[in-house]
Write an enzyme that holds these catalytic residues in place. Sequence first.
Site, PDB file in Angstrom:
ATOM      1  N   ASP A   1      -0.965   5.668  -6.886  1.00  0.00           N
ATOM      2  CA  ASP A   1      -1.570   4.720  -5.796  1.00  0.00           C
ATOM      3  C   ASP A   1      -1.332   3.293  -6.279  1.00  0.00           C
ATOM      4  OD1 ASP A   1      -2.420   3.983  -3.417  1.00  0.00           O
ATOM      5  OD2 ASP A   1      -4.486   4.174  -3.991  1.00  0.00           O
TER       6      ASP A   1
ATOM      7  N   ASP B   1       0.945  -1.096   0.015  1.00  0.00           N
ATOM      8  CA  ASP B   1       0.031   0.083  -0.018  1.00  0.00           C
ATOM      9  C   ASP B   1       0.924   1.233   0.004  1.00  0.00           C
ATOM     10  OD1 ASP B   1      -2.046   1.798   0.112  1.00  0.00           O
ATOM     11  OD2 ASP B   1      -2.473   1.295   2.437  1.00  0.00           O
TER      12      ASP B   1
END
Length: 472
Positions: free
Chosen positions: A352, A155
């Site tokens: 992301d 992440d």
Amino acid sequence: MGHFLFNFILFIFLLSWTSPLAHSRNTPHNAKTTLLNVVSSIQKTYQVLNFNPNLKQQQKGSSVFSSSSSSHFSMQLHSRASIHQPSHADYKSLTLSRLDLDSVRVNSILTQLDPNFNPEKLSGPIISGTSQGSGEYFSRIGIGEPPSQAYVVLDTGSDISWVQCAPCADCYRQADPIFEPASSASYTPITCKANQCKWLDQSQCHNGNCLYEVSYGDGSYTVGDFVTETVTIGATSVRNIAIGCGHNNEGLFVGAAGLLGLGGGPLSFPAQLNSTSFSYCLVDRDSDLVSTLEFDSPFSRDAVTASLKRNPEMNTFYFVGLVGISVGGVLLPIPETSFMVDSTESGGVIVDSGTAVTRLQSDVYSVVRDAFVRGTRDLPAANDMSLFDTCYDLSSRSSVEVPTVAFHFGEGKVLVLPAKNYLVPVDSVGTFCFAFAPTTSSLSIIGNIQQQGTRVSFDLVNSVIGFSPNSC
Ligand SMILES: *[C@@H]1O[C@H](CO)[C@@H](O)[C@H](O)[C@H]1NC(C)=O
């Protein structure tokens, strides 16, 4: 008249000479169309439902990992599809669930970064029997001495790494045994006075020891002891890494034992390794191919580079210097300011790893979508689906030429996307959709569908992001 003609030719010459679209040799940014292999995309939709765990990954021990040296760590990276059986009956319901989870992710990022953001609507309740968990990419790390193996979600949108820990007050289902602190010789509580405890956004003190809490804005959270542990990456063990030992965990991480925080804050995994750079290559989400997550590897020479910026208020996120988008070889009339952080610190574009579909400001999205639609008039249209408003029925084709889509960064750097990174199957019968979506936020997100098959490198010292299409 001749004078006019001369000036006109000079003008055209200057226009092409000063064009900011200078491009690298192998990737013609101005190619009008790109080939999409329809048959191969549809085949993958069957593979993902025919779960067949890759035997290579069942082996234990360091031999399964890529080589490591003292200056460079590397570990394997897997798609969710290769380690976790989807509970969906067909690819369409899997797609709908993925898109809902993606909206949950985007809602949680954009509410952190943009106070004026209106959350995206979901098509159904998110925690359901078919919920597959968020995060499409996993790595395997060792925690403790001796190391206990654990799959963790990668992440870039958060900093704290954690694993579920015994004793569990509340743990969700995971593939590996729950980490047992009592069986590790290196487990060490962090005191409340330590910097690592002070850097936490949410912490508490219990008998002088540090407790952490991370909530992900989507109802997911983890709470427990903040400790240092030995973390084993590939063949290398690193001592004293601050991680969360989560006794109370709720959320959408089904299958993974925890999370590896790759954000830009001081508690993130790259920061604690003192890494000058890290990179990942995201394999196709529906494949069982294996790629790598690397720390301190040299930048690939063929990388398309862009500036990496940080928002000092929100140092977790990686902002990228996107300046334009082209469709069909034509740079679209989008003001560069649409991609920039403004004077109130809002807007900008982040890269992301956990968001699937690239989000663009609504106006920008319309310009990109309309250009794509103009270039695909000959393709039969299909109904909208969830986030996607531009879909096609390609059931009668084996391949199609579609307009080329490219991201333009400063200084003439252009990243040409493969067609399968923006025209994706949403079922197994030939419906494909244009995989970009609008957002009401001024912030844009480059998502992982668009990053697939590309090594994305973050040079944290020189503030450069690199995209290498041929270095997985
Ligand atoms: C990172 O740097 C800090 C400060 O110099 C040092 O204490 C720590 O041991 C280093 N960590 C690693 C993994 O090299």
